[in-house]
Design an enzyme around this catalytic site. Structure first.
Site, PDB file in Angstrom:
ATOM      1  CG  HIS A  69     -17.712 117.048   1.588  1.00  0.00           C
ATOM      2  ND1 HIS A  69     -17.654 115.675   1.500  1.00  0.00           N
ATOM      3  CD2 HIS A  69     -18.433 117.300   2.718  1.00  0.00           C
ATOM      4  CE1 HIS A  69     -18.313 115.125   2.512  1.00  0.00           C
ATOM      5  NE2 HIS A  69     -18.794 116.094   3.271  1.00  0.00           N
ATOM      6  CG  HIS A  97     -19.131 117.438   8.182  1.00  0.00           C
ATOM      7  ND1 HIS A  97     -20.503 117.512   8.041  1.00  0.00           N
ATOM      8  CD2 HIS A  97     -18.699 116.759   7.089  1.00  0.00           C
ATOM      9  CE1 HIS A  97     -20.873 116.904   6.923  1.00  0.00           C
ATOM     10  NE2 HIS A  97     -19.803 116.441   6.323  1.00  0.00           N
ATOM     11  CD  GLU A 150     -18.716 112.447   5.879  1.00  0.00           C
ATOM     12  OE1 GLU A 150     -18.816 113.637   5.521  1.00  0.00           O
ATOM     13  OE2 GLU A 150     -19.477 111.542   5.475  1.00  0.00           O
TER      14      GLU A 150
END
Lengths: 134, 134
Positions: free
Chosen positions: B7, B79, B130
């Site tokens: 994502h 992020h 991440e």
């Protein structure tokens, strides 16, 4: 209206160093640098299974990412690109809803040889959005 | 090493307004807001054909995105999240190459119920990354 996430573009000052981060540290598949003088950038594509990351380094005077890198010298995410089936219909829908399309609203031929438009970050959650005809 | 782009996370001050931008202006499929008090955010997922966008609104005191929004009041990309097959092997590979893993290096359970780690933006082209175990 929007379809696939075509790419996430990351602006960097040093393309060779950024490519090494993605190739060596993160173990991703990277292409050779592709100069795009008509867009004022040199690009490396990071191929992921479902989309791609584009590393952009400024090229020449007045590169469109030069100002961004003055404010973000470490680099950073410059824009996201969503695909649309019909870029003129998308533009008209956006304008009818009051969203700002950058430039004069005429799609330009983007880095992949397809018509693109950019949308004003203030109208899209502080994010520069590129639309590309699929 | 890295696999799919899981994502792109966009931090916003007003989740309802941001959801309306993606649902109504951009015509995307959006979920209901999902409060995640253990992560200090409320999340709306934007489902695209090949990945997802996550809109994050701060929740409670000391939300991890509060500082980001002080500097970027219109919102912005917070992020990107890449999937890895083995998060401990990924961590060890990154540390061996001198990249900084945030926190004490112990994966935490992320917003999707899977182990995650965050990597230092200075080591990754100015981008907070991440990693999520696939």
């Amino acid at each position: 209206m929007i379809g696939r996430l075509n790419h996430v573009a990351i602006a960097v000052k040093d393309l060779a160093a950024a490519t090494a981060v993605y190739r060596d540290t993160l173990g991703a598949e990277v292409t050779d640098p592709l100069p795009q003088p008509e867009h004022g950038v040199t690009v490396v594509f990071i191929t992921l299974p479902n989309t791609k990351i584009e590393l952009l380094e400024p090229m020449g005077e007045g590169s469109p990412i030069a100002k961004f890198l003055e404010k973000a010298p470490d680099g950073g995410i410059h824009h996201v690109c969503y695909e649309v089936d019909d870029i003129l219909a998308a533009r008209d829908r956006l304008k009818a809803q009051g969203a700002r399309v950058l430039g004069d609203g005429t799609p330009k031929i983007g880095a992949h040889g397809k018509p693109v438009l950019f949308l004003h970050p203030k109208d899209f959650c502080g994010t520069l959005v590129e639309l590309e005809q699929a």
